[in-house]
Design an enzyme around this catalytic site. Structure first.
Site, PDB file in Angstrom:
ATOM      1  N   GLU A 284      -4.147  -4.032 -13.586  1.00  0.00           N
ATOM      2  CA  GLU A 284      -2.729  -3.803 -13.872  1.00  0.00           C
ATOM      3  C   GLU A 284      -2.012  -3.025 -12.772  1.00  0.00           C
ATOM      4  O   GLU A 284      -0.792  -3.063 -12.674  1.00  0.00           O
ATOM      5  CB  GLU A 284      -2.557  -3.100 -15.211  1.00  0.00           C
ATOM      6  CG  GLU A 284      -3.036  -1.665 -15.236  1.00  0.00           C
ATOM      7  CD  GLU A 284      -2.776  -0.975 -16.553  1.00  0.00           C
ATOM      8  OE1 GLU A 284      -2.743   0.271 -16.549  1.00  0.00           O
ATOM      9  OE2 GLU A 284      -2.584  -1.651 -17.579  1.00  0.00           O
TER      10      GLU A 284
ATOM     11  N   GLU B 258     -15.745   8.982   2.589  1.00  0.00           N
ATOM     12  CA  GLU B 258     -15.666   7.602   2.107  1.00  0.00           C
ATOM     13  C   GLU B 258     -16.512   6.674   2.974  1.00  0.00           C
ATOM     14  O   GLU B 258     -16.415   6.679   4.198  1.00  0.00           O
ATOM     15  CB  GLU B 258     -14.227   7.105   2.085  1.00  0.00           C
ATOM     16  CG  GLU B 258     -14.102   5.742   1.431  1.00  0.00           C
ATOM     17  CD  GLU B 258     -12.676   5.245   1.339  1.00  0.00           C
ATOM     18  OE1 GLU B 258     -12.423   4.412   0.463  1.00  0.00           O
ATOM     19  OE2 GLU B 258     -11.823   5.670   2.136  1.00  0.00           O
TER      20      GLU B 258
ATOM     21  N   GLU C 285     -15.003  -7.599  -7.566  1.00  0.00           N
ATOM     22  CA  GLU C 285     -13.740  -7.531  -6.822  1.00  0.00           C
ATOM     23  C   GLU C 285     -13.282  -8.907  -6.358  1.00  0.00           C
ATOM     24  O   GLU C 285     -12.088  -9.215  -6.419  1.00  0.00           O
ATOM     25  CB  GLU C 285     -13.875  -6.580  -5.625  1.00  0.00           C
ATOM     26  CG  GLU C 285     -13.958  -5.127  -6.003  1.00  0.00           C
ATOM     27  CD  GLU C 285     -12.733  -4.603  -6.746  1.00  0.00           C
ATOM     28  OE1 GLU C 285     -11.620  -5.138  -6.560  1.00  0.00           O
ATOM     29  OE2 GLU C 285     -12.897  -3.662  -7.534  1.00  0.00           O
TER      30      GLU C 285
ATOM     31  N   SER D 198     -13.363   7.381   7.417  1.00  0.00           N
ATOM     32  CA  SER D 198     -12.573   8.423   8.069  1.00  0.00           C
ATOM     33  C   SER D 198     -13.367   9.710   8.024  1.00  0.00           C
ATOM     34  O   SER D 198     -13.014  10.644   7.306  1.00  0.00           O
ATOM     35  CB  SER D 198     -11.218   8.594   7.378  1.00  0.00           C
ATOM     36  OG  SER D 198     -10.459   9.588   8.026  1.00  0.00           O
TER      37      SER D 198
ATOM     38  N   ARG E  48       0.846  -1.191   0.000  1.00  0.00           N
ATOM     39  CA  ARG E  48       0.000   0.000   0.000  1.00  0.00           C
ATOM     40  C   ARG E  48       0.877   1.235   0.000  1.00  0.00           C
ATOM     41  O   ARG E  48       1.556   1.530   0.986  1.00  0.00           O
ATOM     42  CB  ARG E  48      -0.938  -0.004   1.218  1.00  0.00           C
ATOM     43  CG  ARG E  48      -2.011  -1.072   1.149  1.00  0.00           C
ATOM     44  CD  ARG E  48      -2.946  -0.803  -0.018  1.00  0.00           C
ATOM     45  NE  ARG E  48      -4.131  -1.651   0.028  1.00  0.00           N
ATOM     46  CZ  ARG E  48      -5.091  -1.585  -0.864  1.00  0.00           C
ATOM     47  NH1 ARG E  48      -5.024  -0.733  -1.863  1.00  0.00           N
ATOM     48  NH2 ARG E  48      -6.139  -2.385  -0.770  1.00  0.00           N
TER      49      ARG E  48
ATOM     50  N   GLU F 132      -9.676 -10.385  -7.689  1.00  0.00           N
ATOM     51  CA  GLU F 132      -8.546 -10.555  -6.773  1.00  0.00           C
ATOM     52  C   GLU F 132      -8.257 -12.004  -6.395  1.00  0.00           C
ATOM     53  O   GLU F 132      -7.116 -12.330  -6.086  1.00  0.00           O
ATOM     54  CB  GLU F 132      -8.760  -9.707  -5.525  1.00  0.00           C
ATOM     55  CG  GLU F 132      -8.738  -8.225  -5.847  1.00  0.00           C
ATOM     56  CD  GLU F 132      -8.676  -7.331  -4.634  1.00  0.00           C
ATOM     57  OE1 GLU F 132      -8.706  -7.836  -3.489  1.00  0.00           O
ATOM     58  OE2 GLU F 132      -8.580  -6.099  -4.830  1.00  0.00           O
TER      59      GLU F 132
END
Length: 185
Positions: A141, A122, A95, A116, A67, A99
């Site tokens: 990618e 979000e 997703e 947050s 990350r 993944e």
């Protein structure tokens, strides 16, 4: 539940930065004490999506990746984003497949949260996916992923030992643990 009015009085707003994923808004005006103040907000253009994929043996899949904002490796449940207005279940299915290569027959939402709320709008939703079938992963990618199937209790211990610190993952794993204790799983 009691509702309150916004104590800020904003006089202007500007957008100093925007990209395909976020928009930063800076508002100027008077703070709750009546003094000049600014408030910056990061608006996310997607809803955060997470999936706890659990098989019949109560193993789950974790995804590891570097990350950049944290400058660290992170183990997480499969995660991504879905555009506002898209059915979050469709985004979760996409997703999970991207993944891990997994498809699931049974889905249910287990966590909804703001991630947050002091600096961003979000929000996120996590689904429990069961009735799993393995296929081929299709990572984007921008992703270089490691995928692990682990016993749920190992993932829970990783949360307790701070080996998993991602907020959606922590909340989801703790919620699943609570559901197990309350006989809902």
């Amino acid at each position: 539940m009691e509702q309150h009015q916004n104590p800020w009085r904003f006089e202007s707003a500007s957008i100093p930065y925007e990209n395909p994923w976020i928009r930063v808004t800076e508002r100027r005006g008077l703070n709750p004490a009546g003094n000049p103040g600014i408030y910056g907000t990061v608006h996310f253009k997607n809803v955060a999506i997470g999936v706890v994929a659990m098989d019949e043996e109560q193993h789950i899949w974790l995804v590891g990746q570097y990350r950049v904002p944290l400058e660290a490796w992170s183990w997480e449940i499969p995660e991504g984003g879905g555009p506002h207005g898209e059915d979050p279940l469709i985004a979760a299915q996409r997703e999970l497949l991207e993944e891990t290569g997994l498809r699931a027959r049974h889905w249910r939402p287990v966590v909804k949260m703001h991630l947050s709320n002091s600096v961003s709008d979000e929000s996120g939703i996590v689904f429990l996916a069961q009735g799993l079938e393995m296929g081929e992963a299709e990572p984007e990618e921008t992703e270089q992923l490691a995928v692990r199937r682990v016993p749920f209790e190992e993932a829970y211990q990783m949360v307790k030992d701070f080996g998993i610190t991602d907020s959606l993952s922590v909340a989801a794993i703790q919620k699943i643990r609570l559901m197990m204790l309350e006989g809902e799983l």
